[in-house]
Design a protein around this motif. Structure first.
Motif, PDB file in Angstrom:
ATOM      1  N   LEU A 174     -14.554 -35.374  45.833  1.00  0.00           N
ATOM      2  CA  LEU A 174     -13.418 -35.400  44.913  1.00  0.00           C
ATOM      3  C   LEU A 174     -13.834 -35.741  43.478  1.00  0.00           C
ATOM      4  CD1 LEU A 174     -10.620 -36.978  47.117  1.00  0.00           C
ATOM      5  CD2 LEU A 174     -10.532 -34.760  45.986  1.00  0.00           C
ATOM      6  N   LYS A 175     -15.132 -35.822  43.252  1.00  0.00           N
ATOM      7  CA  LYS A 175     -15.665 -36.087  41.918  1.00  0.00           C
ATOM      8  C   LYS A 175     -15.024 -37.323  41.286  1.00  0.00           C
ATOM      9  CE  LYS A 175     -16.590 -31.162  41.194  1.00  0.00           C
ATOM     10  NZ  LYS A 175     -16.315 -29.950  40.381  1.00  0.00           N
ATOM     11  N   GLY A 236     -11.831 -30.087  46.406  1.00  0.00           N
ATOM     12  CA  GLY A 236     -12.641 -31.263  46.694  1.00  0.00           C
ATOM     13  C   GLY A 236     -12.365 -31.822  48.074  1.00  0.00           C
TER      14      GLY A 236
END
Length: 353
Positions: A174-175, A236
């Protein structure tokens, strides 16, 4: 995709709420079971947007036979809060009847007592019936993801230390800009789930829970609801599901998480010393040094001595910022993730109500 719904009868005549539940059946018996919910605080909608686009991917994968896990998705987990309005503003964080946070006071039980959650539901008020049915569904899964957002915020998550560093794959997928490592000492949804797993055998606490995950994901701020952003977040979460063997996608390559993972004791909760108009000098995502000017509070407009400066107690990363510009005395202004513990003693549990 199979769609069912839970009907929650109101506590007054003529009222009922409907809670849609989306089910994707897996083809692999030993794949981890997944539970995803969004908008437990009813006005926090980045997660609802995410699951909308995620379900597009899941439906396509289902048609192609690539759903390996049983996956349950609750796109909007709080119809009660969504129906609450006060002078035109949704009040989705607290139940107006009991003044209880919708993400607090979940039952703390052993996993083996799961079925007791939904026994004799009629004896509970509507909000408790909602909470009991949500956590009952979640405890049927191995990976539980509760999608929230903050006010003005980076992308981050609250992750119990029992799941770290294994859960770094979710942070990478999900950065996330940061991870806040929680102590598991509250009655919030994700910690009530982990409590049941830790105390599967009553009186015997597990320190680590390999293969399990219960997490609160904060998808930036309340106004960060945009199509491209939601699609990227959905991508993500898809990457995470593929990496954990819940869906089949050979194109997914696992990445690494390089952001800070900060214990809650290292979070500086910056609060307004007095009421007034806040003028922020620093934004989310900025790193600050000890003593840096964070904000000015205009306490007496027009007066020579009418302002107070708020400075950083130590160096760190600004993770969140309040969106209101009229603040109350001791109102929250910022969260700063720091390298060392705050000098302010924190009670076990959540940072905020």
């Amino acid at each position: 995709m199979n769609v069912t719904e839970i009907v929650i009868e109101g506590d007054t005549p003529g009222i009922a709420w409907r809670l849609p539940i989306l089910h994707f059946a897996g083809t692999k018996a030993d794949a981890p079971k997944i539970y995803i919910q969004a908008a437990l605080h009813a006005g926090e909608l980045p997660g609802t947007a995410l699951v909308h686009f995620l379900c597009e991917r899941l439906r396509q994968a289902e048609a192609e036979g690539r759903i390996l896990s049983d996956i349950v998705v609750v796109p909007h987990a709080n119809p009660i809060g969504a129906a609450q309005s006060h002078f035109g503003e949704m009040q989705g964080r607290f139940d107006l009847g009991s003044r209880t946070n919708f993400n607090r006071d979940f039952p703390l039980i052993s996993l083996r007592d799961r079925e007791l959650l939904i026994e004799n539901l009629d004896r509970y008020p509507a909000v408790d019936r909602l909470k009991r049915q949500l956590i009952h569904m979640a405890l049927g899964a191995d990976l539980v993801i509760d999608l929230h957002c903050d006010d003005e915020s980076l992308q981050y998550a609250y992750i119990d230390e029992a799941f770290w560093p294994e859960a770094a794959d979710l942070a990478a997928a999900l950065k996330m800009d940061a991870v806040l490592l929680s102590d598991g000492e509250s009655s919030a949804f994700e910690e009530a789930v982990s409590f049941a797993w830790k105390y599967e055998v009553p009186g015997e606490k597990k320190a680590k829970l390999p293969g399990k995950l219960s997490v609160t994901v904060e998808l930036r701020g309340t106004r960060d609801v945009y199509p491209e952003m939601a699609k990227e977040d959905a991508a993500g979460l898809w990457r995470f599901l593929a990496a954990r063997g819940a869906v089949q996608d050979d194109s997914v390559a696992p990445g690494g998480f390089s952001g800070p993972a900060v214990p809650l004791d290292n979070i500086e909760m910056i609060r307004a010393p007095q009421a007034g108009t806040v003028l922020f000098h620093r934004n989310i995502g900025e790193r600050v040094a000890e003593g840096d000017l964070l904000a000015t509070i205009i306490t007496s407009p027009g007066m020579a001595d009418g302002t107070i400066d708020v400075r950083a107690p130590q160096a760190g990363l600004i993770v969140t910022r309040v969106s209101d510009r009229l603040v109350r005395r001791r109102g929250d202004l910022m969260k700063i993730g720091s390298d060392r513990p705050s000098s302010v003693t924190r009670k076990p549990g959540t940072l905020e109500d």
